[in-house]
Design an enzyme around this catalytic site. Sequence first.
Site, PDB file in Angstrom:
ATOM      1  N   ASP A 172       1.227  -0.861   0.119  1.00 31.78           N
ATOM      2  CA  ASP A 172      -0.053   0.529   0.178  1.00 31.78           C
ATOM      3  C   ASP A 172       0.976   1.432  -0.180  1.00 31.78           C
ATOM      4  O   ASP A 172       1.374   2.018   0.762  1.00 31.78           O
ATOM      5  CB  ASP A 172      -0.908   0.413   1.141  1.00 31.78           C
ATOM      6  CG  ASP A 172      -1.900   1.263   0.906  1.00 31.78           C
ATOM      7  OD1 ASP A 172      -1.489   2.216   0.944  1.00 31.78           O
ATOM      8  OD2 ASP A 172      -3.077   0.932   1.218  1.00 31.78           O
ATOM      9  N   HIS A 173       0.644   1.888  -1.034  1.00 31.88           N
ATOM     10  CA  HIS A 173       1.970   2.698  -1.306  1.00 31.88           C
ATOM     11  C   HIS A 173       1.971   4.050  -0.415  1.00 31.88           C
ATOM     12  O   HIS A 173       2.980   4.636  -0.229  1.00 31.88           O
ATOM     13  CB  HIS A 173       2.543   3.098  -2.679  1.00 31.88           C
ATOM     14  CG  HIS A 173       1.046   4.209  -3.053  1.00 31.88           C
ATOM     15  ND1 HIS A 173       0.400   3.857  -3.985  1.00 31.88           N
ATOM     16  CD2 HIS A 173       1.499   5.835  -2.956  1.00 31.88           C
ATOM     17  CE1 HIS A 173      -0.335   5.167  -3.843  1.00 31.88           C
ATOM     18  NE2 HIS A 173       0.559   6.170  -3.704  1.00 31.88           N
ATOM     19  N   HIS A 235      -5.708   2.783   1.076  1.00 30.95           N
ATOM     20  CA  HIS A 235      -4.900   3.542   1.499  1.00 30.95           C
ATOM     21  C   HIS A 235      -5.601   4.834   3.272  1.00 30.95           C
ATOM     22  O   HIS A 235      -5.083   5.068   3.952  1.00 30.95           O
ATOM     23  CB  HIS A 235      -4.779   5.091   0.593  1.00 30.95           C
ATOM     24  CG  HIS A 235      -3.754   4.399  -1.028  1.00 30.95           C
ATOM     25  ND1 HIS A 235      -3.192   3.624  -0.591  1.00 30.95           N
ATOM     26  CD2 HIS A 235      -4.498   5.336  -2.001  1.00 30.95           C
ATOM     27  CE1 HIS A 235      -3.028   2.924  -1.447  1.00 30.95           C
ATOM     28  NE2 HIS A 235      -3.781   3.761  -2.993  1.00 30.95           N
TER      29      HIS A 235
HETATM   30  C1  BG6 Z   1      -3.400   4.751  -6.116  1.00 31.99           C
HETATM   31  C2  BG6 Z   1      -5.264   4.699  -6.432  1.00 31.99           C
HETATM   32  O1  BG6 Z   1      -4.209   3.873  -5.527  1.00 31.99           O
HETATM   33  O2  BG6 Z   1      -3.420   5.832  -5.692  1.00 31.99           O
HETATM   34  C3  BG6 Z   1      -4.731   6.247  -7.848  1.00 31.99           C
HETATM   35  O3  BG6 Z   1      -6.003   3.774  -7.526  1.00 31.99           O
HETATM   36  C4  BG6 Z   1      -4.622   7.577  -6.827  1.00 31.99           C
HETATM   37  O4  BG6 Z   1      -6.385   6.344  -8.780  1.00 31.99           O
HETATM   38  C5  BG6 Z   1      -2.754   7.063  -6.377  1.00 31.99           C
HETATM   39  O5  BG6 Z   1      -4.464   8.770  -8.341  1.00 31.99           O
HETATM   40  C6  BG6 Z   1      -2.724   8.495  -5.155  1.00 31.99           C
HETATM   41  O6  BG6 Z   1      -1.828   8.235  -5.519  1.00 31.99           O
HETATM   42  P1  BG6 Z   1      -0.985   9.487  -5.015  1.00 31.99           P
HETATM   43  O7  BG6 Z   1       0.544   8.927  -3.914  1.00 31.99           O
HETATM   44  O8  BG6 Z   1      -0.546  10.554  -6.309  1.00 31.99           O
HETATM   45  O9  BG6 Z   1      -1.681  10.272  -3.411  1.00 31.99           O
END
Ligand code: BG6
Length: 483
Positions: A172-173, A235
């Site tokens: 989960d980044h 997230h």
């Molecule tokens: C991803 C989603 O996991 O996270 C995307 O699939 C979203 O829809 C993105 O845009 C948002 O990540 P960040 O790091 O740009 O906030």
Amino acid sequence: PPLDAFDLIIFGGTGDLAQRKLLPALFHRYADGQITDAARIYGLARDSLDDGGYRERVRAALQKTMHDARAAEALDGFLALLRYRTIDLTSDAGWPELAGELGACDRVQVFYLAVGPDLFGHVGDRLQRHGLARPCTRVVVEKPIGRDAVSAAAINDALGRVFAESQIFRIDHYLGKETVQNLTALRFANALFEPLWNAGHIDHVQITVAETVGLERRASYYDRAGALRDMVQNHILQLLCLVAMEPPASLDADAIRDEKLKVLRALKPIDAHSAAQLTVRGQYRAGAVEGQAVPGYLDELGRTDSRTETFVALKAEIANWRWAGVPFYLRTGKRLAQRVSEIVISFRPVPHSIFGEQPLSPNKLVLRLQPDEGVTLWITNKVPGPGGLRLRNVPLDMSFAETFGGARHPDAYERLLMDVVRGNAMLFMRRDEVEAAWAWIDPIRAAWEASDDAPKPYTAGSWGPSAAVALIEREGRHWHEDA
Ligand code: BG6
């Protein structure tokens, strides 16, 4: 410190995730000396390409994200680590050669499944069949892990038949973001907050992840997912867990994941009866975002019949001793007014005011995850001057850029990929967490699907449907806006 030699094999090596996130992350770790020339990085996909062709593609992708001259010098060295192999994930072609090349299990071998979740099981089976599921093997899987609890369990079962849980890294980044990790530091390295971190002192919590982007070439995925699956299930619930969990005994991966799991299991179910009160979903119409005219969701999609939500706001509650009665207002959406992710902890008012009629603003702790990362504590101060005792709410402000210098923050994937190689699972989701999150999400989806209501329209560039404002304001609270 440099890592021991390792192999990283990316399934989906020509895809968007590999080109936009994974390879740039690896490149930056190489440029900083953490990845050495002994590493081998394989891009695997169906396209017929050779090493040279692949390296040129990657070069073009990296040149877009290059941050300084020193990095540019490292480019050729990095590209030399890359190899490309053509492979079909649903047949055995190419696999024996790959296995032969990877050779003995004398270094960590990470297989990154940057492909759709319907392929996770196939890849696991083939790795096993070709002798590549070994003690040195680790697999990394991206969200979405399924589309509901049942499909997530099927994916987890398929991977679990081949690998031990300790070999599976579910990314989960958001957990790799600096500011998200800082939440743990803030809560558990300061004596100041933890005594107040409960229903006795906290009035409510807000978590906002607002985006300005729209569909971004991902229409077919996104339209089947929607904001609840795409952002909330993973997230946002992970952020909620980090805010709400009990102090783990250590930073041990399972110590933390045990506590997060308890939070997920304590979420009060939202069902067909309560969904209408507790949730709002929206879909954007044409409008203007940051001064640019943009089309509505259906136009972007090229269809007229989609009921996919591009915005969700909801009120969650955690039914446990610490949080009973404290609302967690969550919201996320595409094509909103501004790109901002923040967590707001809103404290209760003082029990008695000695300041007559003057309204008092309760304290707030605002964690700004992106952009302009920082932490702000709102406190009430006397306005200086000889007049009466006039009060004003003012911010104690910590900006990451000012405090820690302007150096670039490593992207979440840099940290996470290195953690996989090191075998540190702290920032990855365990199977039971993923499934518990779905178990809470599924009834919300079911309630929406059973209802005749369509998502509420909102104008691109706004803060979502007015019902999302009503959701919080009818309880006498407001979405936080930076003053
Ligand atoms: C991803 C989603 O996991 O996270 C995307 O699939 C979203 O829809 C993105 O845009 C948002 O990540 P960040 O790091 O740009 O906030």
